[in-house]
Design a protein around this motif. Structure first.
Motif, PDB file in Angstrom:
ATOM      1  N   SER A  69       0.826  -1.210   0.000  1.00  0.00           N
ATOM      2  CA  SER A  69       0.000   0.000   0.000  1.00  0.00           C
ATOM      3  C   SER A  69       0.858   1.257   0.000  1.00  0.00           C
ATOM      4  O   SER A  69       2.006   1.235   0.453  1.00  0.00           O
ATOM      5  CB  SER A  69      -0.921  -0.007   1.227  1.00  0.00           C
ATOM      6  OG  SER A  69      -1.812   1.075   1.151  1.00  0.00           O
ATOM      7  N   SER A 118       0.648   5.948  -0.390  1.00  0.00           N
ATOM      8  CA  SER A 118      -0.199   7.125  -0.534  1.00  0.00           C
ATOM      9  C   SER A 118       0.638   8.368  -0.758  1.00  0.00           C
ATOM     10  O   SER A 118       1.844   8.387  -0.484  1.00  0.00           O
ATOM     11  CB  SER A 118      -1.125   7.285   0.674  1.00  0.00           C
ATOM     12  OG  SER A 118      -0.426   7.765   1.769  1.00  0.00           O
ATOM     13  N   ILE A 138      -2.075  -1.027  -3.911  1.00  0.00           N
ATOM     14  CA  ILE A 138      -2.991  -0.005  -3.384  1.00  0.00           C
ATOM     15  C   ILE A 138      -2.251   1.334  -3.441  1.00  0.00           C
ATOM     16  O   ILE A 138      -1.132   1.443  -2.924  1.00  0.00           O
ATOM     17  CB  ILE A 138      -3.396  -0.322  -1.928  1.00  0.00           C
ATOM     18  CG1 ILE A 138      -4.131  -1.671  -1.863  1.00  0.00           C
ATOM     19  CG2 ILE A 138      -4.245   0.795  -1.330  1.00  0.00           C
ATOM     20  CD1 ILE A 138      -4.336  -2.198  -0.456  1.00  0.00           C
ATOM     21  N   ASN A 180      -3.082   5.490  -2.853  1.00  0.00           N
ATOM     22  CA  ASN A 180      -4.105   6.417  -2.362  1.00  0.00           C
ATOM     23  C   ASN A 180      -3.650   7.868  -2.484  1.00  0.00           C
ATOM     24  O   ASN A 180      -2.452   8.141  -2.497  1.00  0.00           O
ATOM     25  CB  ASN A 180      -4.377   6.146  -0.875  1.00  0.00           C
ATOM     26  CG  ASN A 180      -4.923   4.747  -0.620  1.00  0.00           C
ATOM     27  OD1 ASN A 180      -5.571   4.160  -1.483  1.00  0.00           O
ATOM     28  ND2 ASN A 180      -4.666   4.214   0.570  1.00  0.00           N
ATOM     29  N   ILE A 218      -5.238  10.145   1.746  1.00  0.00           N
ATOM     30  CA  ILE A 218      -5.584   9.324   2.909  1.00  0.00           C
ATOM     31  C   ILE A 218      -4.366   8.450   3.174  1.00  0.00           C
ATOM     32  O   ILE A 218      -3.505   8.308   2.309  1.00  0.00           O
ATOM     33  CB  ILE A 218      -6.853   8.445   2.716  1.00  0.00           C
ATOM     34  CG1 ILE A 218      -6.640   7.369   1.647  1.00  0.00           C
ATOM     35  CG2 ILE A 218      -8.062   9.277   2.376  1.00  0.00           C
ATOM     36  CD1 ILE A 218      -7.678   6.281   1.750  1.00  0.00           C
ATOM     37  N   THR A 240      -2.210   4.846   4.317  1.00  0.00           N
ATOM     38  CA  THR A 240      -2.032   3.583   3.588  1.00  0.00           C
ATOM     39  C   THR A 240      -2.969   2.485   4.083  1.00  0.00           C
ATOM     40  O   THR A 240      -3.156   1.479   3.396  1.00  0.00           O
ATOM     41  CB  THR A 240      -0.590   3.086   3.756  1.00  0.00           C
ATOM     42  OG1 THR A 240      -0.279   3.082   5.164  1.00  0.00           O
ATOM     43  CG2 THR A 240       0.398   3.965   3.017  1.00  0.00           C
ATOM     44  N   ALA A 265      -8.467  -0.072   4.136  1.00  0.00           N
ATOM     45  CA  ALA A 265      -9.115  -0.243   2.830  1.00  0.00           C
ATOM     46  C   ALA A 265     -10.589  -0.633   2.987  1.00  0.00           C
ATOM     47  O   ALA A 265     -10.979  -1.244   3.981  1.00  0.00           O
ATOM     48  CB  ALA A 265      -8.381  -1.328   2.051  1.00  0.00           C
TER      49      ALA A 265
END
Ligand code: NAD
Length: 509
Positions: A426, A428, A450, A452, A455, A457, A460
């Motif tokens: 993830s 962001s 993922i 973002n 927002i 990490t 979800a």
């Protein structure tokens, strides 16, 4: 800050027994397989682990149930999952108690975990009427090409301690509507919540008339998991846990040409650019880095901040870290509960010692808490560490609340640092600059499953597919079209003409 006094192990045992009782589970005690609580680090119950014969029995029963389940119409399969969702709603508080007692999650995160299970049940019920295959244009006259999706078989779900119930539900709700049967080997650290989930699913099956053996639970350590991994009758092994585990499981399943779905460790980062809304960034960063005591696969572990705003952001984060209430996760004011074990705390301390030796500087946190009140438990302040470069320890996943802070000068440099780790779960970016955001989301940006914007990490929703690249294993679970991993596709060519034209213009006979 340390929040209110810890409950005693006796209190926790009574609370676990009450929650299990409300759900309908009678804990059979006296076995040698322990249920523990990280709140005090002590023993709760002695359960019984599955033997080799239990595993054999589960696999055989699961194979037999599959023969019935695969031809049960998918919307009828959905009725089982709908009933499971209703039971989860009914027992949300009890299930959340068990998550807190066994995994140490604070109340709102434990309730959130059960909500996530309810959400995936709703999703899967809808999916049970949407297992679509495509019709494909045929090159031959009087022919139709179609893609059909069929159930895959028995799915083994091996899960980790930190999402002891939600990961099971992501897999199980979807696998069941896809027509598969499921054998669950939960984390050895969270047997109680597993007993509760298994019981509710068995009750749902009985109430809707589904075969009992569409789901089997096998408590035990990795040896039980290994038996499932090597069993040719298991079509898909969906394994969630460390990269170490995935490195063992993946090749073993591949060696028998089975399918695996691997959801492994992360080393998630956020980039904070000069245009970022810092109020929002501080909130997002602290939740992602310190929430769940740093024990989410999506926990924020690296912060890559533009040099011009690094001092301001660090000052604000340090202040926020100093105010974090740490302690009893049942107390509504607590934000950081315990680590899963003192071994996890030792691992955290050894990572901190290594990073210090590599030039890292602790900016906030890192002290052990409540050691006198609960010597066998592992409460700690989350830590903020400034590092000059991305050394080997920074590139590893340490499953604890350590946030490494690195400075950058150009976005290209930030993205290069971001991607220069073995894991790819993830990510962001905090920015108000649309160009920066789009570059980060582009093919030349984050290499994670993922990505973002504005927002953190973690956290979800179930609607999207969940999973990551590289050492995270490549699997996708939960929403979007992750269901395809739980089914097999067949391509059908149907000739409704009176001739037999061959593809590619080949002539024969
Ligand atoms: P772990 O790897 O120690 O154990 C996970 C599960 O695998 C347990 O049920 C364990 O018994 C089993 N297992 C271990 N070795 C095995 C083997 N050789 N064969 C078969 N089964 C085996 O992980 P953990 O400490 O419970 O969980 C923390 C780890 O899980 C972290 O690395 C975290 O990032 C990861 N995780 C990943 C995701 C994701 O979706 N990517 C989600 C949650 C946790």
């Amino acid at each position: 800050m340390t929040s209110t006094a810890l409950p005693t192990t006796d209190d926790l045992r009574a609370r676990a027994r009450a929650a299990l009782g409300n759900i309908g589970v009678d804990v059979a005690e006296g076995g040698g397989f322990p249920a523990r609580t990280p709140l005090t680090g002590e023993h709760l119950f002695g359960l019984t682990a599955a033997t080799e014969a239990d595993t054999e029995d589960a696999v055989a029963a699961s194979c037999a149930a599959f023969l019935i389940w695969r031809t049960t119409p998918a919307p009828r399969r959905g009725e089982l999952v709908r009933r499971l969702g209703e039971l989860l709603r009914e027992h949300k508080g009890d299930l959340a108690d068990l998550v807190t007692i066994e995994a140490g999650k604070i109340r709102s995160e434990a309730l959130g975990e059960i909500q996530e299970m309810i959400d995936i049940c709703d999703f899967a019920v809808g999916l049970s009427r949407q297992l679509y295959g495509r019709t494909i244009a045929s090159e031959r006259p009087g022919h139709r090409l179609a893609e059909t999706w069929h159930p895959l078989g028995v799915v083994a779900v091996i899960s980790a301690f930190n999402f002891p119930a939600a990961v099971w539900s992501w897999n199980t709700a979807v696998a069941l509507v896809c027509g598969d049967t499921v054998i669950w080997k939960p984390s050895e650290r969270t047997p109680l919540i597993s007993l509760a989930c298994d019981h509710l699913l068995a009750r749902a099956a009985e109430e809707v008339g589904a075969p009992r053996d569409v789901h089997r639970l096998l408590l035990g350590d990795r040896a039980v998991g290994e038996r499932l991994v090597d069993d040719r009758r298991i079509a898909l092994v969906s394994a969630t846990g460390s990269t170490r585990m995935g490195r063992e499981v993946g090749p073993r399943v591949a060696a028998r040409f089975g399918r695996s779905l691997l959801e492994l460790g992360g080393n998630n980062a956020a980039i904070v650019t000069p245009s970022a809304d810092l109020d929002l960034a501080v909130q997002g960063i602290v939740f992602a880095a310190a929430g769940t005591a740093g024990q989410r696969c999506t926990t924020l572990r690296r912060l890559i901040v533009h040099r011009d705003i690094a001092d301001t952001l660090i000052e604000r984060l340090t202040a926020a870290y100093e105010r974090l209430p740490i302690g009893n996760p049942f107390d509504d004011t607590t934000l950081v509960g315990p680590l899963i074990s003192t071994t996890a705390l030792d691992t955290m301390h050894s990572a901190l010692a290594r990073v210090r030796a590599q030039g890292g500087k602790i900016l906030a946190g890192g002290n052990r808490r409540l050691a006198e009140a609960a010597p066998a438990a592992a409460y700690t302040e989350p830590v903020l560490v400034h590092v000059g470069e991305q050394t080997d320890v920074v590139r590893e996943e340490t499953f604890a609340p350590i946030l490494y802070v690195l400075a950058y000068d150009t976005l290209d440099e930030a993205i290069a640092l971001h991607n220069d780790v073995p894991q790819g779960l993830s990510s962001s970016i905090f920015t108000r600059d649309q160009r920066e955001a789009e570059v980060f989301l582009s093919a030349a940006g984050s290499d994670c499953g993922i990505a973002n914007v504005n927002i953190g990490t973690s956290g979800a929703e179930i609607g999207g597919a969940f999973g990551g690249e590289k050492d995270t294993g490549g699997g996708r679970e939960s929403g979007s079209d992750a269901w395809k991993s739980y089914m097999r596709s067949a391509t059908n060519t149907i000739n409704y003409s009176t001739g037999l034209p061959l593809a590619q213009g080949v002539s024969f006979l």
